[in-house]
Design an enzyme around this catalytic site. Structure first.
Site, short mmCIF file in Angstrom:
data_model
loop_
_atom_site.label_atom_id
_atom_site.label_comp_id
_atom_site.label_asym_id
_atom_site.label_seq_id
_atom_site.Cartn_x
_atom_site.Cartn_y
_atom_site.Cartn_z
CB ALA A 14 50.20 46.91 83.03
CB ALA A 15 45.58 49.31 84.18
N PRO A 16 44.58 48.83 80.90
CG PRO A 16 42.77 48.34 79.51
CD PRO A 16 43.95 49.44 79.88
N GLY A 17 45.68 46.14 80.34
CA GLY A 17 46.35 44.99 80.21
C GLY A 17 46.39 44.30 78.90
N GLY A 18 45.99 45.14 77.77
CA GLY A 18 45.79 44.65 76.27
C GLY A 18 47.34 44.56 76.01
CG ASP A 78 47.75 50.89 86.45
OD1 ASP A 78 47.95 50.80 85.17
OD2 ASP A 78 47.23 51.57 87.07
CG ASP A 97 50.33 52.65 76.48
OD1 ASP A 97 50.58 53.68 75.71
OD2 ASP A 97 49.60 51.81 76.88
CB CYS A 153 46.45 56.93 72.77
SG CYS A 153 46.20 57.57 74.26
#
Length: 431
Positions: A250-254, A272, A319, A372
């Protein structure tokens, strides 16, 4: 020491840590910039560091051509300062007199008075002759060039060119605080004209980056900074209202915050592996006023026995850690730090995340695998292998907003519609 020299000293120290100690540019800037009281100096240091790293290969070629002996390894800060000087004269096009003068003064401030004449001479030569030209792909390590050429032969030059450029600043409007058009009007009133992106309901684009302190309502949670390609994750996952959702990395949470902005009734668990990074998720949720009912846990997502309560998830976001080759324009230090040997570990982590989390998904539920990266081994081939070994997994087609259809997920390449490189594959579990 003048303010101009202080800025160059700060930039040199950041670059020294990044270039010679393997430190993160993002982390070093986060530490260095708050020490500069003037926002103009902070913006200059950031611009110098990005320009220096984007043109690292060209700067190194110039030093090799113009110096009889290379700068000793023990004097990395001097080498970094030369990169600072080159970046000002070349990529940033600053006034030569001010750039050279401040950089020479910075050499003295760094305790390199004996080399101040060398700094002056090299920068004056760069001013007269221009830097040595190198091929655009020279910034990329050879192993990564080979992979890119193999994966994207027709697109290789475009990927390299887009990755060397400046990215626009993408904003995500918090729809719980008002609509996108209303926020666009607020930006215009603040002298920050923005454009909307069709198909991305919460996204606004600023051509030039600006400090978040200039963004209306940033501290109040009205808006976040997030590339539109990352914002698209919420659309690709699209959990049903009130769903139980897992964000496994999850980090940084966006991305979690974006899901919660759209549906405050989601039952979201954000994991995380790093407790310190998880605190950033908590801070993000607090600023945006979301996640009051969300649960945060520091845990290794692949070790499900240590954190899972046995209740299935309706939607899972993976992610995944990756090579980050789709965001080089935002993190140019990736090309200095990434090694070919890193990829095997990343591929194994991605595989273990998919295999460990799939059984936690409810029948009919969806898992979104996202990276990414632009490397097919991390993206298309990773998904193909997962589908081959997972009989109850179905690939769900996505629309063209998510990039080109690879046959096993959708790939957006860097710079397309001004966005970062990103990969999305939505997988559904058979009922």
């Amino acid at each position: 020491m003048s303010a101009g020299a202080a800025s160059r000293v700060a930039a040199a120290r950041v670059l020294d840590a990044v270039m010679h100690d393997g430190r993160s540019l993002k982390g070093e800037l986060a530490s260095a910039l708050p020490r500069l009281p003037d926002p103009r100096d902070r913006a200059l240091v950031e611009a110098i560091c990005f320009a220096a790293l984007r043109q690292h290969a060209r700067h190194e070629a110039s030093l090799a051509a113009w110096m009889a002996k290379p700068v000793p390894r023990r004097d990395g800060v001097l080498r970094a300062l030369l990169h600072v000087g080159f970046a000002q004269l070349d990529a940033l096009g600053l006034a030569p007199h001010a750039a050279v003068g401040a950089t020479v003064e910075a050499a003295r401030a760094l305790g390199r008075s004996r080399q101040a004449g060398l700094v002056n001479a090299l920068l004056r030569r760069a001013q007269r002759e221009g830097l040595v030209d190198v091929a655009p792909e020279a910034a990329w390590p050879e192993w990564l060039q080979a992979r890119l050429r193999s994966d994207w032969p027709a697109e290789f030059d475009g990927i390299v060119a887009a990755s060397a450029g400046r990215a626009p600043m993408w904003l995500r409007v918090n729809r719980r605080r008002g609509g996108r058009q209303a926020y666009c009007d607020r930006l215009a009133e603040a002298g920050l004209p923005a454009t909307e992106q069709p198909g991305f309901d919460d996204a606004l684009r600023l051509e030039d980056a600006t400090p978040v302190t200039r963004l209306p309502g940033f501290d109040d949670g009205d808006v976040s900074v997030q590339d539109a390609a990352a914002q698209a994750v919420a659309d690709a996952l699209s959990p049903p209202p009130g769903a139980r959702v897992l964000d496994a990395c999850a980090a940084p949470g966006g991305k979690s915050a974006h899901l919660l902005e759209r549906d405050p009734f989601l039952r979201l668990l954000a994991l995380d592996i790093d407790p310190a990074r998880l605190e950033k998720v908590r801070a993000t949720f607090a600023r945006l006023g979301v996640g009051a009912a969300a649960e945060l846990k520091a845990a290794d997502a692949t070790d499900t026995a240590t954190w899972w309560d046995g209740e299935s998830f309706d939607a899972i976001l993976v992610d995944a850690p990756c090579s980050a080759t789709g965001i080089v324009r935002r993190q140019p230090d990736i090309l200095l730090h990434r090694r070919g040997s890193d990829l095997d570990g990343l591929l194994d982590t991605q595989r273990r995340l998919l295999d460990a989390l799939w059984p936690l998904l409810a029948p009919g539920g969806s898992l979104l695998y996202a990276t990414c990266s632009v490397l097919r081994d991390e993206n298309q081939r990773q998904v193909e292998a997962f589908l081959a070994r997972t009989p109850d997994a179905i690939l769900v087609p996505l629309d063209p907003r998510f990039g080109a259809d690879t046959g096993a997920g959708h790939q957006r390449l860097p710079g397309e519609a001004g966005m970062d490189g990103f990969f999305y594959a939505r997988l559904q579990r058979r009922s």
